[in-house]
Design an enzyme around this catalytic site. Structure first.
Site, short mmCIF file in Angstrom:
data_model
loop_
_atom_site.label_atom_id
_atom_site.label_comp_id
_atom_site.label_asym_id
_atom_site.label_seq_id
_atom_site.Cartn_x
_atom_site.Cartn_y
_atom_site.Cartn_z
N GLU A 150 2.84 28.28 73.58
CA GLU A 150 2.23 28.49 72.04
C GLU A 150 1.04 27.80 72.00
O GLU A 150 -0.02 28.13 71.10
CB GLU A 150 3.06 28.01 71.05
CG GLU A 150 4.36 29.22 70.85
CD GLU A 150 5.62 28.84 70.46
OE1 GLU A 150 5.72 27.60 69.77
OE2 GLU A 150 6.40 29.50 70.77
N ASN B 95 13.23 21.87 70.66
CA ASN B 95 11.80 22.02 70.25
C ASN B 95 11.85 22.71 68.71
O ASN B 95 11.89 23.84 68.81
CB ASN B 95 10.97 22.74 71.39
CG ASN B 95 9.59 23.10 70.69
OD1 ASN B 95 8.93 22.37 69.85
ND2 ASN B 95 8.84 23.79 71.40
N LYS C 213 9.63 23.24 66.80
CA LYS C 213 8.37 23.83 66.36
C LYS C 213 7.72 23.50 64.88
O LYS C 213 8.15 22.56 64.59
CB LYS C 213 8.42 25.43 66.71
CG LYS C 213 9.03 25.47 67.96
CD LYS C 213 8.73 27.12 68.69
CE LYS C 213 9.30 27.20 69.93
NZ LYS C 213 9.22 28.58 70.58
N GLY D 98 11.37 33.10 72.38
CA GLY D 98 11.61 33.65 71.02
C GLY D 98 11.84 35.16 71.15
O GLY D 98 11.86 35.59 69.78
N GLU E 47 9.21 27.91 81.49
CA GLU E 47 9.66 28.63 80.35
C GLU E 47 8.68 29.89 80.43
O GLU E 47 7.42 29.98 80.04
CB GLU E 47 8.88 27.78 79.13
CG GLU E 47 9.76 26.95 78.65
CD GLU E 47 9.60 26.56 77.23
OE1 GLU E 47 10.64 26.35 76.61
OE2 GLU E 47 8.56 26.47 76.70
N SER F 288 14.66 31.37 74.95
CA SER F 288 15.74 32.17 74.43
C SER F 288 17.35 31.66 74.89
O SER F 288 18.28 32.39 74.77
CB SER F 288 15.75 33.74 74.62
OG SER F 288 14.48 34.32 74.08
N HIS G 60 2.97 23.61 76.10
CA HIS G 60 3.67 24.83 75.65
C HIS G 60 2.83 26.01 75.56
O HIS G 60 1.73 25.81 75.14
CB HIS G 60 4.27 24.30 74.37
CG HIS G 60 5.34 25.25 73.83
ND1 HIS G 60 5.14 26.51 73.31
CD2 HIS G 60 6.62 25.34 74.09
CE1 HIS G 60 6.36 27.12 73.29
NE2 HIS G 60 7.23 26.37 73.43
#
Ligand code: PGA
Length: 259
Positions: free
Chosen positions: A103, A15, A17, A179, A173, A219, A101
């Protein structure tokens, strides 16, 4: 309708991003194609930003590397400024699309209902949705992990037929692992994956959970991949930061050896 996606071989999805221009994406994809050669130990998908989809598709052509998008609009077309639809993604060669996701859930206000609509739109348009679920740190600390996972899985899968559900992939996730360099422990990941599978069995059909690929994301990197893939519950990984550089991403793919 999208085709079923099996648990094996493992799937490693990058991904990217909001990183890589069309040109940069094509260069990275080309490097990966070179590194992977002809020996395929796992399935690989690259999810670049929209403007790089076409150049990445061209760069990976003939390699067996799949293309994925990071999001889609639930409607197939219309007056939705700035949005991109499933048929557009299919037309550019996407097999996968990430939905839900964190985010987008937490940074852009997407709720369970919208994520469910997006997953259905993906299936309608022949794409395999990678359905992301995961708890925040405060939810985990408050003992709410199981409730969050069950709620998020239910929202997407309730009402789906078994054949449709088989054409999806889940990514667990934990938001606190994305991250941050804080990877979930094997035990935390195993528990979450088992709960996702049990929920799928309850909500859609008994046995479904065991046949669906559940990826881990948060991560994952070249250093911790081998240890993570020692856990049989992990049918692959959704990789953010470590997918932006070819050699490191290749090492993650190499660690995802067939079981
Ligand atoms: P990360 O991101 O690997 O950079 O933690 C994973 C993701 O957001 O899918």
């Amino acid at each position: 309708m999208a085709r079923p996606w099996p648990r094996q071989p493992r799937l490693i999805a990058g991904n990217w991003k909001m990183n890589k221009t069309a040109q940069e994406g094509s260069a990275l994809a080309g490097q990966l194609k070179g590194l992977l050669g002809t020996t395929r130990r796992c399935e690989i998908a690259l999810c670049p930003p929209y403007p790089a989809l076409e150049s990445v598709a061209a760069a990976v052509r003939g390699s067996g590397i799949h293309l994925g998008a990071q999001d889609l609009h639930p409607e197939p077309k219309g007056a939705f400024t700035g949005a991109v639809s499933g048929p557009m993604l299919s037309a550019v060669g996407c097999r996968f699309v990430i939905v839900g996701h964190s985010e987008r859930r937490h940074g852009m206000g997407e709720d369970d209902a919208l994520v469910a609509r997006k997953a259905r739109a993906a299936l309608r348009d022949g794409l395999t949705p990678i359905v992301c679920v995961g708890e925040t740190l405060s939810e985990r600390e408050a003992g709410g992990t199981a409730d969050v996972l069950v709620r998020q899985v239910r929202a997407v899968y309730e009402g789906l037929g078994e054949a449709e559900a088989r054409a999806t992939v889940v990514a667990y996730e934990p938001v606190w692992a994305i991250g941050t360099g804080k990877v979930a422990s094997l035990e935390q990941a195993r528990e979450a994956h088992q709960l996702v599978r049990a929920t799928l069995d309850r909500v859609v059909a008994p046995g479904l959970g065991q046949s669906l690929a559940v990826l881990y994301g948060g991560s994952v990197n070249a250093e911790n991949a081998a240890a993570l893939f020692g856990e049989a519950e992990l049918d692959g990984a959704l990789v953010g930061g470590a997918s932006l550089e070819a050699a490191g991403f290749w090492r993650i793919c190499a660690a995802a050896t067939p079981r």
